[in-house]
Design an enzyme around this catalytic site. Sequence first.
Site, short mmCIF file in Angstrom:
data_model
loop_
_atom_site.label_atom_id
_atom_site.label_comp_id
_atom_site.label_asym_id
_atom_site.label_seq_id
_atom_site.Cartn_x
_atom_site.Cartn_y
_atom_site.Cartn_z
CB CYS A 95 -5.44 -0.24 -9.90
SG CYS A 95 -5.78 1.01 -8.67
CB CYS A 100 -5.21 0.49 -5.58
SG CYS A 100 -4.17 0.35 -7.02
CE LYS A 103 -4.13 -1.08 -0.78
NZ LYS A 103 -2.88 -1.21 -1.47
CE1 TYR A 237 3.85 0.07 -1.91
CE2 TYR A 237 5.70 -1.10 -2.87
CZ TYR A 237 5.03 0.09 -2.60
OH TYR A 237 5.54 1.27 -3.05
CD GLU A 241 -0.77 -2.46 0.77
OE1 GLU A 241 -0.34 -1.30 0.69
OE2 GLU A 241 -1.37 -3.02 -0.17
CG HIS A 504 -2.39 22.09 17.24
ND1 HIS A 504 -1.49 21.06 17.45
CD2 HIS A 504 -3.00 22.31 18.44
CE1 HIS A 504 -1.54 20.70 18.72
NE2 HIS A 504 -2.44 21.43 19.35
CD GLU A 509 0.32 20.00 14.91
OE1 GLU A 509 0.59 21.22 14.96
OE2 GLU A 509 -0.49 19.45 15.67
P1 FAD Z 1 -2.82 -3.39 -15.11
O1 FAD Z 1 -3.63 -2.49 -14.28
O2 FAD Z 1 -2.41 -4.68 -14.51
O3 FAD Z 1 -3.66 -3.66 -16.44
C1 FAD Z 1 -3.26 -4.54 -17.43
C2 FAD Z 1 -4.49 -5.13 -18.11
O4 FAD Z 1 -4.09 -5.78 -19.32
C3 FAD Z 1 -5.16 -6.20 -17.27
O5 FAD Z 1 -6.56 -6.02 -17.28
C4 FAD Z 1 -4.79 -7.51 -17.99
O6 FAD Z 1 -5.72 -8.52 -17.77
C5 FAD Z 1 -4.76 -7.03 -19.42
N1 FAD Z 1 -3.95 -7.88 -20.32
C6 FAD Z 1 -2.82 -8.53 -20.02
N2 FAD Z 1 -2.32 -9.14 -21.13
C7 FAD Z 1 -3.18 -8.84 -22.13
C8 FAD Z 1 -3.21 -9.14 -23.52
N3 FAD Z 1 -2.23 -9.85 -24.09
N4 FAD Z 1 -4.24 -8.69 -24.26
C9 FAD Z 1 -5.22 -7.95 -23.69
N5 FAD Z 1 -5.24 -7.62 -22.39
C10 FAD Z 1 -4.23 -8.04 -21.62
N6 FAD Z 1 -0.71 0.71 -6.71
C11 FAD Z 1 -0.89 1.89 -6.07
O7 FAD Z 1 -0.51 2.94 -6.59
N7 FAD Z 1 -1.51 1.94 -4.85
C12 FAD Z 1 -1.97 0.84 -4.23
O8 FAD Z 1 -2.53 0.93 -3.14
C13 FAD Z 1 -1.79 -0.41 -4.88
N8 FAD Z 1 -2.25 -1.53 -4.30
C14 FAD Z 1 -2.10 -2.73 -4.95
C15 FAD Z 1 -2.58 -3.86 -4.34
C16 FAD Z 1 -2.43 -5.08 -4.96
C17 FAD Z 1 -2.97 -6.31 -4.28
C18 FAD Z 1 -1.81 -5.16 -6.24
C19 FAD Z 1 -1.68 -6.48 -6.94
C20 FAD Z 1 -1.34 -4.03 -6.86
C21 FAD Z 1 -1.46 -2.79 -6.22
N9 FAD Z 1 -0.98 -1.63 -6.79
C22 FAD Z 1 -1.14 -0.43 -6.14
C23 FAD Z 1 -0.26 -1.65 -8.08
C24 FAD Z 1 -1.19 -1.25 -9.24
O9 FAD Z 1 -2.34 -2.04 -9.23
C25 FAD Z 1 -0.45 -1.41 -10.55
O10 FAD Z 1 0.76 -0.67 -10.50
C26 FAD Z 1 -1.26 -0.91 -11.74
O11 FAD Z 1 -2.49 -1.57 -11.82
C27 FAD Z 1 -0.48 -1.12 -13.03
O12 FAD Z 1 -1.23 -0.69 -14.12
P2 FAD Z 1 -0.92 -1.24 -15.60
O13 FAD Z 1 -1.73 -0.39 -16.51
O14 FAD Z 1 0.51 -1.35 -15.81
O15 FAD Z 1 -1.48 -2.74 -15.62
P1 NDP Z 2 7.31 -7.15 -3.88
O1 NDP Z 2 8.29 -7.29 -4.95
O2 NDP Z 2 7.07 -5.82 -3.26
O3 NDP Z 2 7.69 -8.17 -2.68
C1 NDP Z 2 7.88 -9.51 -2.91
C2 NDP Z 2 8.18 -10.20 -1.58
O4 NDP Z 2 8.19 -11.61 -1.78
C3 NDP Z 2 9.52 -9.84 -0.99
O5 NDP Z 2 9.40 -9.76 0.40
C4 NDP Z 2 10.41 -11.02 -1.40
O6 NDP Z 2 11.45 -11.28 -0.50
C5 NDP Z 2 9.41 -12.15 -1.33
N1 NDP Z 2 9.75 -13.30 -2.16
C6 NDP Z 2 10.11 -13.31 -3.45
N2 NDP Z 2 10.28 -14.57 -3.87
C7 NDP Z 2 10.01 -15.37 -2.82
C8 NDP Z 2 10.00 -16.76 -2.62
N3 NDP Z 2 10.30 -17.60 -3.61
N4 NDP Z 2 9.67 -17.24 -1.41
C9 NDP Z 2 9.37 -16.41 -0.40
N5 NDP Z 2 9.36 -15.08 -0.51
C10 NDP Z 2 9.67 -14.55 -1.72
O7 NDP Z 2 5.98 -7.75 -4.48
P2 NDP Z 2 4.48 -7.67 -4.06
O8 NDP Z 2 3.89 -8.87 -4.67
O9 NDP Z 2 4.29 -7.45 -2.60
O10 NDP Z 2 3.97 -6.35 -4.80
C11 NDP Z 2 4.17 -6.14 -6.19
C12 NDP Z 2 4.13 -4.67 -6.52
O11 NDP Z 2 2.81 -4.18 -6.47
C13 NDP Z 2 4.90 -3.81 -5.54
O12 NDP Z 2 6.25 -3.68 -5.93
C14 NDP Z 2 4.20 -2.49 -5.60
O13 NDP Z 2 4.83 -1.63 -6.49
C15 NDP Z 2 2.80 -2.83 -6.06
N6 NDP Z 2 1.90 -2.64 -4.92
C16 NDP Z 2 1.71 -1.38 -4.42
C17 NDP Z 2 0.95 -1.18 -3.30
C18 NDP Z 2 0.77 0.18 -2.74
O14 NDP Z 2 1.07 1.15 -3.42
N7 NDP Z 2 0.30 0.31 -1.53
C19 NDP Z 2 0.28 -2.28 -2.64
C20 NDP Z 2 0.53 -3.56 -3.24
C21 NDP Z 2 1.31 -3.70 -4.35
P3 NDP Z 2 12.98 -10.85 -0.76
O15 NDP Z 2 13.08 -9.44 -0.23
O16 NDP Z 2 13.72 -11.85 0.03
O17 NDP Z 2 13.23 -10.94 -2.23
#
Ligand code: FAD
Ligand code: NDP
Length: 531
Positions: A95, A100, A103, A237, A241, A504, A509
């Site tokens: 995140c 997050c 992004k 997502y 985004e 408003h 609203e």
């Molecule tokens: P993480 O935050 O992924 O943390 C896991 C950590 O463990 C990492 O630092 C990793 O390197 C470390 N690790 C992995 N394996 C090991 C190991 N074996 N030993 C030691 N360390 C290790 N969520 C939202 O709510 N709002 C958003 O707007 C949003 N935007 C997102 C945008 C993007 C591009 C992405 C990719 C995700 C987004 N998410 C968003 C999702 C959110 O980031 C994740 O749901 C959240 O970070 C999950 O937290 P976590 O603690 O499960 O894992």
């Molecule tokens: P998602 O699982 O949301 O979406 C994956 C997308 O990739 C789908 O459209 C899927 O299509 C497509 N896809 C899967 N495999 C292939 C392939 N082989 N070739 C082409 N297209 C493919 O994953 P994201 O990576 O977008 O996000 C991961 C998670 O991170 C989300 O589920 C969300 O929870 C979290 N996140 C949250 C955000 C927020 O809160 N604003 C922002 C960003 C991430 P199909 O439907 O056909 O399977």
Amino acid sequence: MAMLTLLTKLVSFRSAHAKLFEYPWSRCNAIPYGRTAMACMCTEHKFMYDLIVLGGGSGGLAAAKEAVNYGAKVAVFDFVSPSPQGTSWGLGGTCVNVGCIPKKLMHQAALLGEAIHESAAYGWQIDPETVKISWEALRTAVQNHVKSVNWVTRVELRTKKVEYINALGYFKDKHTIMGVMKTGQEKEFTAQHILIAVGGRPRYPNIPGALEYAITSDDIFSLEKPPGKTLVIGAGYIGLECAGFLNGLGFEATLMVRSIILRGFDHHMANSIADDMQKRGVKILFEAQATKIEKQKDGRLLVHYKNKDGQALTDTFDTVLIAVGRRPLTRELKPENIGLKLIPETDKVDAVNEESNVPNVYAVGDVLSGKPELTPVAIHAGRLLARRLFANSTEQMDYVNVATTVFSPLEYGCVGLSEDDAIIQYGEDRIEVYHAYYKPTEFFIPQKDVTNCYLKVIALREDDERVLGMHFLGPNAGEVIQGFAAAMKCNLTFPKLKSTVGIHPTVAEEFTRVSVTKRSGLDPKPQSCCS
Ligand code: FAD
Ligand code: NDP
């Protein structure tokens, strides 16, 4: 009074004879520690720590910080393996570093660009034609913020006495974690409880050139050079985004959609997002699939793909960004060493109430099967788990009706059931769908497109019209939907929503003004502004 005197005596006796209060009374299991409680003592007798957290991201850090509040001795392992393109980052997880936060900042940069162009209509004396983004300046600002959060996180851990171990952890046995240090040296650490919070990393499609030449969300926010003309593969997502903010920043963006936009969301809302993005200039290739990525002599990427008719086509891009979902980092933990049960298709942890099949091993966050992959979900579950382990709490995480927002250019916030799921669960006859198009006041002067400013409320027709789902497409959707999520948690009904007095002029609203049902077939077009 007598009670108070007795308590005072007890407290002073405890301070004077602190050692007496250690083992065996403070064994690690669910002791009702208060904030002033003594440290958990199983560490002194059997294990090095009460809790080892694998993963210093949203869920892991929340659990660790909460656990120390109740006197537990905690270590957090965090290790970031570089992406195939070589990108790496600091403490804090997805995140903070590659999710997050960067992004939202890039989304905001895109919104500001939009605002600059609108501001001329409001009288600002600027020439929008001369305004352009400096990718380098934006990237630097974003990365500086990320690094400041990394630093604050480290300081916070030190202050709270959570031990941070920059090592890749894996299971030797159910109480022993092997830590692979940066030097490659392995060290052994033991704990009573182990929490898996290792999150996930982007998946790559199995096509030639993807791993070599494409980037993912792990790389985009720190990309050295401007991305230029970009192909985004994946319509979840992240795909929406990223394509949205890249287009908003002035880069040519194409979104390649394999099947549908935003699987799992309300499909009408998802299609409206796609329509809005196309109107803003994002090119969308529906039902298309990339088959190969090649690097040309000039460094640009030639993408081979099939369109929906099966025709083989190509196009050239400066950047290909893959966003096809994420895989949990559970295999690297050597789950076989402790017999940890994973879901075979996804490698996610099969857990009930965050408890795995191994009694002292828990999991929170993105590694959990069937739970939303969202930061606040990971944080909340981590905190509650720590309270159950170390503060005798019994409160469980409620994963139902978690609100979320897709930060597409026109944001989409929702909570509860989609219309599609409500129909599946209750049947069309038992639900009422209220909907409305609306015109945000601030859109009038710059004459912004309002065709996709839309909301809907899904309610049960029985049960006093209990609200099942709320969906909002428009500016600041995340801010709008958050409060309504709290109302739904308190069993919001449609009559209660209608009896709420609006603020408003706001976009939120509009939820208090909605009255047209889909069933009526009446026009849900905007009502008048102020009556
Ligand atoms: P993480 O935050 O992924 O943390 C896991 C950590 O463990 C990492 O630092 C990793 O390197 C470390 N690790 C992995 N394996 C090991 C190991 N074996 N030993 C030691 N360390 C290790 N969520 C939202 O709510 N709002 C958003 O707007 C949003 N935007 C997102 C945008 C993007 C591009 C992405 C990719 C995700 C987004 N998410 C968003 C999702 C959110 O980031 C994740 O749901 C959240 O970070 C999950 O937290 P976590 O603690 O499960 O894992
Ligand atoms: P998602 O699982 O949301 O979406 C994956 C997308 O990739 C789908 O459209 C899927 O299509 C497509 N896809 C899967 N495999 C292939 C392939 N082989 N070739 C082409 N297209 C493919 O994953 P994201 O990576 O977008 O996000 C991961 C998670 O991170 C989300 O589920 C969300 O929870 C979290 N996140 C949250 C955000 C927020 O809160 N604003 C922002 C960003 C991430 P199909 O439907 O056909 O399977």
